[in-house]
Motif scaffolding. Structure first.
Motif, PDB file in Angstrom:
ATOM      1  N   VAL A 174       0.842  -1.206   0.000  1.00  0.00           N
ATOM      2  CA  VAL A 174       0.000   0.000   0.000  1.00  0.00           C
ATOM      3  C   VAL A 174       0.872   1.250   0.000  1.00  0.00           C
ATOM      4  O   VAL A 174       0.630   2.202  -0.766  1.00  0.00           O
ATOM      5  N   ASN A 175       1.892   1.263   0.826  1.00  0.00           N
ATOM      6  CA  ASN A 175       2.792   2.414   0.902  1.00  0.00           C
ATOM      7  C   ASN A 175       3.530   2.628  -0.417  1.00  0.00           C
ATOM      8  O   ASN A 175       3.694   3.757  -0.882  1.00  0.00           O
ATOM      9  N   ALA A 176       3.976   1.528  -1.049  1.00  0.00           N
ATOM     10  CA  ALA A 176       4.712   1.646  -2.314  1.00  0.00           C
ATOM     11  C   ALA A 176       3.812   2.169  -3.430  1.00  0.00           C
ATOM     12  O   ALA A 176       4.230   3.027  -4.229  1.00  0.00           O
ATOM     13  N   VAL A 177       2.577   1.680  -3.512  1.00  0.00           N
ATOM     14  CA  VAL A 177       1.650   2.155  -4.545  1.00  0.00           C
ATOM     15  C   VAL A 177       1.312   3.624  -4.318  1.00  0.00           C
ATOM     16  O   VAL A 177       1.217   4.418  -5.264  1.00  0.00           O
ATOM     17  N   THR A 178       1.162   4.005  -3.061  1.00  0.00           N
ATOM     18  CA  THR A 178       0.872   5.408  -2.740  1.00  0.00           C
ATOM     19  C   THR A 178       2.001   6.317  -3.206  1.00  0.00           C
ATOM     20  O   THR A 178       1.760   7.361  -3.828  1.00  0.00           O
TER      21      THR A 178
END
Length: 338
Positions: free
Chosen positions: A306-310
């Motif tokens: 989730v953090n990487a996609v954000t």
């Protein structure tokens, strides 16, 4: 210097003082400096000034080039593997020292990236080695049993398949994380509400089996992004909310457009999470203590994905713990950002 100084001074010799008749023949030295004397003096001045100018230029150039020598030497050491070295040029502040400070910041980011990579590889190796070791032990014990019958062998094969599925899911999660960290390679216009609705439809059975109430409030939220990565982000948020929950708990998912931003919010019940532990959960292979949620179904990669996609979509991620337990995670996408 000869042209700009000698020629104007030499013209003094040919001038005739006022009140003296002009003569075609000069029999005595007039006022001024003769041209041979002027040229000789200039030659002596050049002979004295040239070494001084060379020495002064060499000194000044050396002072200005000293930071460049330090940059080159430190970069050579860093390229050899010592990422902890820094330039530390200090004063005075000029263009070269500003360049040195910029390079120090770059080296610090490189060191952090390499440290994170080594940490990730170590954790991934550990996570992959655990099921492999379990599979090897299972097979060795089964083969060493001289009284093993068909049922025993069948049970061992079923456990081996379960361990293999565990490894397959872990590898898929690692690939999803690597794909997310690579960044956005293609953009398309999509409705975040439609993407989230598809994710929720595929997970209602899982929520019912866990005794979790899955509620939604999806309003149209048009944005531009990589549909595959956005779907992965929503899926990991919902999976995390269902997995780290309790029977009779709830998960609320909402999409909306507000102030020119597209927002996805996932809120769930669950164990109480200390506020100082939230940031750690968005790093790879980070879990809350097993006694807090009673199982270890996850790999500690969901929120990291989730953090990487954000970050790949230049979005804003905020997370907060709920006093009664659980998390509230909000992702805000700015349509104006590339």
């Amino acid at each position: 210097m000869v042209i700009l100084v000698d020629v104007p001074l030499a013209s003094i010799h040919a001038a005739v003082p006022e009140g003296r008749p002009a003569s075609s023949t000069i029999t005595e030295a007039g006022p001024g400096i003769s041209l041979p004397q002027l040229l000789a003096g200039s030659a002596v001045a050049l002979a004295v000034l040239l070494p001084m100018a060379l020495a002064l230029g060499w000194y000044i150039a050396g002072r200005f080039l000293q930071p460049l020598r330090a940059i080159t030497a430190t970069a050579t050491v860093i390229s050899a593997g010592d990422l902890h070295r820094r330039l530390d040029l200090g004063e005075p502040t000029d263009e070269l020292t500003e360049l040195g400070h910029t390079l120090d910041d770059l080296f610090a980011r490189l060191q952090a990236a390499f440290d994170a990579q080594r940490h990730f590889v170590a954790n991934a190796s550990h996570e992959l080695r655990t099921p492999l070791a379990g599979l090897r032990t299972l097979l060795e014990v089964t083969l060493a049993d001289p009284e093993a019958d068909i049922d025993t062998l069948r049970s061992a094969c079923q456990e081996a398949l379960a361990l293999g599925e565990h490894q397959e899911r872990l590898v898929q999660a690692l690939l999803a994380l690597a794909t997310s960290e690579r960044g956005v390679t293609r953009r398309e216009t999509l409705d975040l509400a439609d993407v989230v609705e598809g994710v929720l439809a595929a997970r209602r059975v899982q929520a019912v089996a866990g005794g979790v109430d899955l509620a939604e409030r999806l309003t149209p939220a048009v944005m531009a992004g990589d549909r595959r990565l956005i779907e992965s982000l929503a899926a990991n948020l919902v999976d995390n909310a269902i997995r780290h929950n309790h029977e009779g708990g709830h998960v609320h998912v909402a999409t909306r457009t507000s102030g020119g931003q597209v927002t996805l919010t996932v809120s769930n019940s669950g164990p109480v999470i200390p506020g100082d532990q939230i940031e750690r959960l968005f790093q790879p292979f980070q879990r809350m203590a097993p006694e807090r949620h009673g199982h270890r179904d996850g790999y500690g990669l969901g929120l990291a994905i989730v953090n990487a996609v954000t970050q790949a979509h230049h979005a804003t991620l905020t997370a907060g713990s709920r006093p009664e337990g659980g998390l509230t995670i909000t992702v805000r996408f700015d349509p104006n950002l590339p």
